[in-house]
Design a protein around this motif. Structure first.
Motif, short mmCIF file in Angstrom:
data_model
loop_
_atom_site.label_atom_id
_atom_site.label_comp_id
_atom_site.label_asym_id
_atom_site.label_seq_id
_atom_site.Cartn_x
_atom_site.Cartn_y
_atom_site.Cartn_z
N VAL A 15 -8.38 7.44 -9.70
CA VAL A 15 -7.07 7.56 -9.05
C VAL A 15 -7.33 7.98 -7.60
CG1 VAL A 15 -4.87 8.77 -9.02
CG2 VAL A 15 -5.91 8.15 -11.22
N VAL A 16 -6.99 7.08 -6.66
CA VAL A 16 -7.24 7.42 -5.26
C VAL A 16 -6.03 8.13 -4.67
CG1 VAL A 16 -9.09 5.82 -4.65
CG2 VAL A 16 -6.74 5.00 -4.62
N ALA A 17 -6.29 9.36 -4.19
CA ALA A 17 -5.22 10.21 -3.67
C ALA A 17 -5.71 10.94 -2.41
CB ALA A 17 -4.79 11.22 -4.73
N GLY A 19 -5.45 9.80 0.78
CA GLY A 19 -4.81 9.36 2.02
C GLY A 19 -4.04 10.48 2.70
N SER A 20 -3.69 10.25 3.95
CA SER A 20 -2.96 11.28 4.71
C SER A 20 -1.46 11.01 4.76
CB SER A 20 -3.51 11.36 6.13
OG SER A 20 -3.39 10.09 6.75
N GLY A 21 -1.03 9.84 4.29
CA GLY A 21 0.39 9.54 4.26
C GLY A 21 1.01 9.42 5.65
N ARG A 23 2.53 6.98 7.19
CA ARG A 23 3.86 6.36 7.21
C ARG A 23 4.90 7.23 6.52
NH1 ARG A 23 1.81 0.73 4.87
NH2 ARG A 23 0.37 2.22 3.90
N PHE A 24 4.45 8.05 5.61
CA PHE A 24 5.37 8.95 4.89
C PHE A 24 5.68 10.18 5.74
CE2 PHE A 24 6.34 12.37 1.90
CZ PHE A 24 7.25 11.76 1.07
N GLY A 25 4.68 10.58 6.53
CA GLY A 25 4.85 11.78 7.35
C GLY A 25 4.14 12.98 6.74
N PRO A 27 1.06 14.21 3.26
CA PRO A 27 0.37 13.81 2.02
C PRO A 27 1.35 13.68 0.84
CG PRO A 27 -0.16 16.08 2.57
CD PRO A 27 0.70 15.57 3.67
N LYS A 28 1.90 12.51 0.69
CA LYS A 28 2.96 12.24 -0.28
C LYS A 28 2.53 12.47 -1.73
CE LYS A 28 1.37 7.49 0.08
NZ LYS A 28 1.52 6.23 0.78
N GLN A 29 1.21 12.40 -1.97
CA GLN A 29 0.73 12.57 -3.35
C GLN A 29 1.05 13.94 -3.92
OE1 GLN A 29 -0.92 12.07 -0.55
NE2 GLN A 29 -3.09 12.54 -0.65
N PHE A 30 1.32 14.93 -3.01
CA PHE A 30 1.64 16.27 -3.49
C PHE A 30 3.14 16.57 -3.48
CE2 PHE A 30 -2.67 16.65 -1.51
CZ PHE A 30 -3.37 16.73 -2.71
N GLY A 71 -12.74 9.41 1.43
CA GLY A 71 -13.28 8.99 2.72
C GLY A 71 -12.17 8.63 3.69
N ASP A 72 -12.56 8.06 4.82
CA ASP A 72 -11.60 7.74 5.88
C ASP A 72 -10.73 6.54 5.54
OD1 ASP A 72 -12.44 9.82 7.40
OD2 ASP A 72 -13.78 8.63 8.68
N THR A 73 -11.19 5.68 4.66
CA THR A 73 -10.41 4.50 4.27
C THR A 73 -10.26 4.48 2.75
OG1 THR A 73 -12.37 3.12 3.96
CG2 THR A 73 -11.39 3.16 6.18
N ARG A 74 -9.30 3.71 2.29
CA ARG A 74 -9.11 3.59 0.85
C ARG A 74 -10.38 3.09 0.18
NH1 ARG A 74 -8.05 0.35 -3.30
NH2 ARG A 74 -6.48 0.95 -4.84
N GLU A 76 -13.45 3.38 1.09
CA GLU A 76 -14.47 4.44 1.08
C GLU A 76 -14.12 5.48 0.01
OE1 GLU A 76 -17.34 4.24 2.56
OE2 GLU A 76 -17.90 6.16 1.67
N SER A 77 -12.84 5.78 -0.14
CA SER A 77 -12.43 6.72 -1.19
C SER A 77 -12.76 6.18 -2.58
CB SER A 77 -10.94 7.02 -1.08
OG SER A 77 -10.67 7.79 0.08
N VAL A 78 -12.55 4.89 -2.79
CA VAL A 78 -12.89 4.29 -4.08
C VAL A 78 -14.40 4.44 -4.32
CG1 VAL A 78 -12.99 2.15 -5.42
CG2 VAL A 78 -10.94 2.69 -4.09
N1 CTP Z 1 -6.07 6.52 -0.11
C1 CTP Z 1 -7.26 7.23 -0.26
N2 CTP Z 1 -8.10 7.40 0.80
C2 CTP Z 1 -7.79 6.92 2.02
C3 CTP Z 1 -6.58 6.18 2.20
C4 CTP Z 1 -5.74 6.00 1.11
O1 CTP Z 1 -7.55 7.68 -1.37
N3 CTP Z 1 -8.62 7.15 3.05
C5 CTP Z 1 -5.13 6.40 -1.23
C6 CTP Z 1 -3.78 7.03 -0.96
O2 CTP Z 1 -3.82 8.43 -1.22
C7 CTP Z 1 -2.85 6.26 -1.87
C8 CTP Z 1 -3.53 4.90 -2.01
O3 CTP Z 1 -4.86 5.04 -1.47
O4 CTP Z 1 -2.70 6.84 -3.15
C9 CTP Z 1 -2.76 3.80 -1.29
O5 CTP Z 1 -2.76 4.08 0.11
P1 CTP Z 1 -1.46 4.24 1.01
O6 CTP Z 1 -0.23 4.02 0.23
O7 CTP Z 1 -1.71 3.48 2.26
O8 CTP Z 1 -1.48 5.84 1.31
P2 CTP Z 1 -1.90 6.55 2.66
O9 CTP Z 1 -3.12 5.90 3.22
O10 CTP Z 1 -1.96 8.01 2.36
O11 CTP Z 1 -0.63 6.27 3.58
P3 CTP Z 1 -0.62 5.69 5.09
O12 CTP Z 1 -1.36 4.38 5.04
O13 CTP Z 1 0.81 5.57 5.43
O14 CTP Z 1 -1.35 6.72 5.90
#
Ligand code: CTP
Ligand code: MG
Length: 216
Positions: A15-17, A19-21, A23-25, A27-30, A71-74, A76-78
């Protein structure tokens, strides 16, 4: 726990969580959704259909939540999550924490496709809007054939070896199926769920909160 559709498989879910959110403003995951956080909805369903779950989190939250640092990108987090999945996993699902309403049924559908031989399986919905390609000046370049397009969701399930191979050269993509496709592997589509909307903006969270109110 094994899923009934694939009793011989060792299914793990990332489960990738992390991200910094943006677009949401935040960390929406919390954010709270009903009686628990968005992240809790996502991990709870994952636990119900997997032998194990790896949660990938921002550096400041990983210790507290019992996850690994993203990581810095989705992508990389995966990869950080993949490194924590046991070598004997046979099917690996990847799910966005930001999709709290993905059902156990949806996991079973994608897992079952991989169990039956697909390299990867993703949920998708038909596109209902007309989709146009535009240039940097916002001028329409072309109109795409909607009948050949689908909007893809998570959870996405993969043969474990295929997913590891797809990430081996540290490529980037907005989902994992893209990376598997680039290996020339076959990714099949199953019916997605309208409720499985990704929470991207504050309006999406308002929608999700309204859904939890109407369901309870
Ligand atoms: N994610 C992550 N690591 C990152 C970027 C994203 O684990 N470096 C996760 C997010 O937490 C989210 C999922 O990938 O659960 C889908 O990404 P997205 O909806 O784009 O979330 P964010 O990257 O947090 O939002 P934004 O692009 O608006 O910053
Ligand atoms: Mg993002």
């Amino acid at each position: 726990m094994n899923v009934t559709t694939a009793p011989t498989e060792n299914v793990w879910t990332i489960v990738v969580a992390a991200g910094s959110g943006a677009r949401f403003g935040g960390p929406k995951q919390f954010s709270m959704l009903g009686d628990r956080r968005v992240l809790d909805w996502s991990t709870e369903t994952a636990h119900g259909v997997s032998a194990g779950v790896v949660v990938v989190l921002p550096a400041n939250d990983a210790d507290r939540e019992g996850g690994v640092v993203g990581g810095d990108t989705r992508s990389e987090s995966v990869r950080r999550g993949l490194a924590a999945v046991p070598a004997d996993a046979t099917i690996i699902c990847v799910h966005d924490a930001a999709r709290p309403f993905a059902s156990a049924h949806l996991y079973r559908e994608v897992i079952s496709q991989v169990h039956r031989g697909a390299d990867g399986a993703v949920p998708a919905l038909a596109v209902t809007d007309t989709i146009k390609q535009v240039n940097a000046l916002n001028v329409v370049v072309s109109t795409l054939d909607r009948s050949t397009l689908v909007a893809v969701q998570t959870p996405q399930a993969f043969n474990a070896d295929v997913l590891r191979a797809a990430h081996a050269s540290s490529p980037e993509g907005t989902d994992d199926a893209t990376l598997v496709e680039q290996l020339g592997k076959q990714v099949v589509v199953v019916a997605g769920e309208v409720m499985n909307r990704k929470l991207t903006t504050p309006e999406d969270l308002e929608w999700a909160r309204a859904m939890t109110r109407t369901e309870s």
